[in-house]
Write a protein that holds these residues in place. Structure first.
Motif, mmCIF file in Angstrom:
data_model
loop_
_atom_site.group_PDB
_atom_site.id
_atom_site.type_symbol
_atom_site.label_atom_id
_atom_site.label_comp_id
_atom_site.label_asym_id
_atom_site.label_seq_id
_atom_site.Cartn_x
_atom_site.Cartn_y
_atom_site.Cartn_z
ATOM 1 N N VAL A 1 -3.011 3.246 -10.057
ATOM 2 C CA VAL A 1 -1.837 3.989 -10.497
ATOM 3 C C VAL A 1 -0.940 3.107 -11.361
ATOM 4 O O VAL A 1 -0.751 1.928 -11.064
ATOM 5 N N ALA B 1 3.015 3.479 -12.694
ATOM 6 C CA ALA B 1 4.162 4.343 -12.448
ATOM 7 C C ALA B 1 5.466 3.612 -12.714
ATOM 8 O O ALA B 1 5.526 2.378 -12.674
ATOM 9 N N CYS C 1 4.138 8.824 -14.149
ATOM 10 C CA CYS C 1 3.018 8.223 -13.426
ATOM 11 C C CYS C 1 1.708 8.797 -13.921
ATOM 12 O O CYS C 1 1.605 9.979 -14.243
ATOM 13 N N THR C 2 0.700 7.949 -13.975
ATOM 14 C CA THR C 2 -0.665 8.379 -14.210
ATOM 15 C C THR C 2 -1.569 7.578 -13.284
ATOM 16 O O THR C 2 -1.347 6.382 -13.089
ATOM 17 N N GLY C 3 -2.532 8.240 -12.689
ATOM 18 C CA GLY C 3 -3.371 7.534 -11.738
ATOM 19 C C GLY C 3 -4.705 8.207 -11.525
ATOM 20 O O GLY C 3 -4.912 9.364 -11.892
ATOM 21 N N GLU D 1 -7.777 12.792 -11.084
ATOM 22 C CA GLU D 1 -6.679 12.293 -11.917
ATOM 23 C C GLU D 1 -5.379 12.949 -11.482
ATOM 24 O O GLU D 1 -5.327 14.157 -11.218
ATOM 25 N N VAL D 2 -4.318 12.148 -11.408
ATOM 26 C CA VAL D 2 -2.981 12.654 -11.110
ATOM 27 C C VAL D 2 -2.073 12.264 -12.263
ATOM 28 O O VAL D 2 -2.102 11.124 -12.734
ATOM 29 N N ARG D 3 -1.290 13.212 -12.716
ATOM 30 C CA ARG D 3 -0.336 12.952 -13.787
ATOM 31 C C ARG D 3 1.023 13.512 -13.359
ATOM 32 O O ARG D 3 1.103 14.631 -12.848
ATOM 33 N N ARG D 4 2.057 12.744 -13.607
ATOM 34 C CA ARG D 4 3.391 13.150 -13.188
ATOM 35 C C ARG D 4 4.388 12.844 -14.293
ATOM 36 O O ARG D 4 4.401 11.747 -14.846
ATOM 37 N N ARG E 1 0.861 9.691 -3.802
ATOM 38 C CA ARG E 1 0.297 8.379 -4.099
ATOM 39 C C ARG E 1 0.637 7.931 -5.510
ATOM 40 O O ARG E 1 0.526 6.740 -5.820
ATOM 41 N N CYS E 2 1.047 8.858 -6.356
ATOM 42 C CA CYS E 2 1.425 8.535 -7.730
ATOM 43 C C CYS E 2 2.936 8.301 -7.788
ATOM 44 O O CYS E 2 3.666 8.941 -8.551
ATOM 45 N N ASP E 3 3.400 7.363 -6.967
ATOM 46 C CA ASP E 3 4.827 7.092 -6.845
ATOM 47 C C ASP E 3 4.998 5.672 -6.313
ATOM 48 O O ASP E 3 4.358 5.307 -5.319
#
Length: 223
Positions: free
Chosen positions: A50, A52, A58-60, A71-74, A123-125
């Motif tokens: 990740v 962030a 955030c990108t992870g 993939e997680v994008r925030r 988790r993207c934090d």
């Protein structure tokens, strides 16, 4: 003034002071990248990578044991998850038979209060990994081991826990005294997490509308 001049004398601190200083510097960092590997079977996402910042960007990527990477994008208060067909088949929010195929490889908008995806997006934090550290730093016994280079950074190694158990922590001795690595080589909490790219800009954009889908619109989410 050079970074080395601004940094506290980490080597002169007691072991508990080194740990507290490294942990606090990390918690205060405007941004960073972390790579987590959990060595315990049964952990749904044993590998997490990740990048962030403290402003909600955030990108992870989270790698599952069987469903492939997610993939997680925030961006601020909005977040998206992108996974494979296998991921959505395992995910208990996909209640329609055709949902996995329609969700696969699309950015799925996460609605607050939808716990399975909330837990994943958490988790993207930066706060999540700091909380993970607090749970895994080790016991009350802490001892300085010595100086070493970790990921190209001069660090001081501290053992936290009883001999042969617990965690190894590495805190930078030049520049800002960030915690750059924590390793628990064995036991029920076996894991390694490393940190880098402190204070670097985090550029994340919302996915294009054509690439997104809303679980509520699809009817795949419990409401």
């Amino acid at each position: 003034m050079a970074d080395a001049d601004k940094a506290p004398a980490v080597a002169a601190m007691s072991a508990p002071q080194v740990v507290r200083t490294g942990r606090q510097a990390l918690a205060d960092a405007p941004s960073f990248t972390f790579n987590l590997a959990v060595g315990v079977r049964g952990y749904r996402f044993p590998t997490v990578s990740v990048t962030a910042d403290r402003s909600g960007h955030c990108t992870g990527t989270l790698a599952g044991e069987s469903s492939g990477p997610v993939e997680v994008r925030r961006v601020g208060q909005r977040a998206w998850v992108k996974g494979s067909v296998d991921f959505w088949k395992e995910f208990d929010g996909a209640r329609r038979a055709d949902a996995p195929a329609r969700l696969a490889d699309r950015y799925v908008l996460v609605h607050r209060g939808f716990k399975p995806l909330d837990d994943l997006v958490a988790r993207c934090d930066p706060k999540w990994i700091v909380a993970f550290l607090d749970e895994n730093i080790g016991g009350e016994e802490q001892e300085k081991v010595g100086s070493t280079t970790m990921n190209g950074t001069d660090t001081l190694q501290v053992h936290s826990g009883t001999p042969g158990q617990g965690a190894e922590l590495y805190v930078a001795t030049t520049g800002t005294p960030y915690l750059v690595k924590l390793a628990r080589p064995a036991g029920p909490r076996a894991s390694t997490v490393s940190f880098s790219a402190f204070g670097e800009p985090v550029s994340v954009t919302e996915p294009a509308a054509a690439e997104t889908v809303d679980l509520v619109d699809l009817g795949a989410a419990a409401t």
